[in-house]
Design an enzyme around this catalytic site. Sequence first.
Site, PDB file in Angstrom:
ATOM      1  N   HIS A   1      32.683  90.400 -64.699  1.00 41.62           N
ATOM      2  CA  HIS A   1      33.337  90.773 -66.164  1.00 41.62           C
ATOM      3  C   HIS A   1      34.534  91.030 -65.809  1.00 41.62           C
ATOM      4  CE1 HIS A   1      34.161  92.707 -70.015  1.00 41.62           C
ATOM      5  NE2 HIS A   1      32.961  92.069 -70.362  1.00 41.62           N
TER       6      HIS A   1
ATOM      7  N   ASP B   1      25.534  89.400 -71.107  1.00 44.29           N
ATOM      8  CA  ASP B   1      25.024  88.076 -71.326  1.00 44.29           C
ATOM      9  C   ASP B   1      23.721  87.819 -70.641  1.00 44.29           C
ATOM     10  OD1 ASP B   1      27.307  87.421 -73.115  1.00 44.29           O
ATOM     11  OD2 ASP B   1      28.294  87.080 -71.442  1.00 44.29           O
TER      12      ASP B   1
END
Length: 430
Positions: free
Chosen positions: A307, A364
């Site tokens: 991320h 996700d």
Amino acid sequence: MSGETVKLQLGGLEVELPILVGTEGERVIEIDKLRAMTGYITLDDGYANTGSTTSEITYLDGEKGILRYRGYPIEEIAERCDFTETAYLLIYGELPTAEELETFRKSIRARSLLHEGMKTIFAGFPPDAHPMAILSAVVGALAIYCRDSLDPADPRQREVAIFRMLAKMPTIAAFSYKQSIGQPFIYSQNKLSYCQNFLQMMFAVPSERYEPDPDFVHALNLLLILHADHGQNCSTSTVRMVGSSTVNLFSSVSAGICALWGALHGGANEACINMLEAIHADNDNLGKYIDLAKDPNDDYRLMGFGHRVYKNYDPRAKIIKEVCHGLLEKHSREDPIFELAQELEEVALSDPYFIERRLYPNVDFYSGIIYKIIGIPKQMFTVLFALGRLPGWIAHWREMHLAPGGMRIHRPRQLYTGSAQRKFVPLIKR
């Protein structure tokens, strides 16, 4: 402002730049007067180390894996609030009283219907149109049908626009799905909760009675909460950038939807489930794909890991994983994709390559699996992300317009690296 400064030396010139300190002790160097004082600008490709604004909405610490909405830990919000209550908190800054929350819910329910003329917009899209393309187009078209709530400087129009945006987004999202499969549109029902209403608009048909599964309602509610805001990400920054021109909320959100669609942002959940299905179809050969991801000469990426902000385990991913476990156990289902995802996570968390690069599962990684269990098709995954992120977009748009010092139009500078001045050559001599 802390009263502290840093000194910057440029040749024989020395300037002092103020240091600002945030609520959680973050320290930043304010450089907005740097060019005026020195003639220099800063270069920060992708804004990786640049604060574009001050904000009171969301705090996140990527190193420690912390996410808080208006000061409340995401774990507590996910456990104790529903999505509408979370939206109120993000937009207005405080948890609502029972009376405030009921008024807020009623204000949203009363505006969930679309103008009947908008049906012709949906009818104009081909059956294979991606729902995100439809969503951005129809949300933008609200500026045509809601002309009495376009002025962000008018407090009443601003509030009505917020209610309409929250109310009509689920309707538009569900209608985009119905259009793609050729089924009739299902209208909202005011007796249902926000998430119940969305699921019935998605899956009900006129010929049968539909009752949303309570487990699916709970899971969807949780996913929307976990996606509701995440600071100055790509789509939120887009909403702020576009909104800084004083354009209406509908146009700003439409732009945010377009930004979210990309595979490196909201589209990552769809890309992640596609990756897991591809590995499963290849005899669950995890080693092959992990080796490809490690190969510096191969551009293959394992989606759902790493991320831009988090260098620790994404706190949202932990919550989603638990929900995924619960759904599968309660519905007595085995899901080879979920089992593969868990195996991949185990390998990644014990592999020095991933550990050294601090590549942990992100939000996700498991969200697409839950959407699959609920019955939501892959092309709708990013639409659900947009629906969840909507309160954050609205909160930032509103915060920007209510800024005490006034709002400035966003206008980044650049370092020009093109040709120096050249002599023009007439067409006949080229």
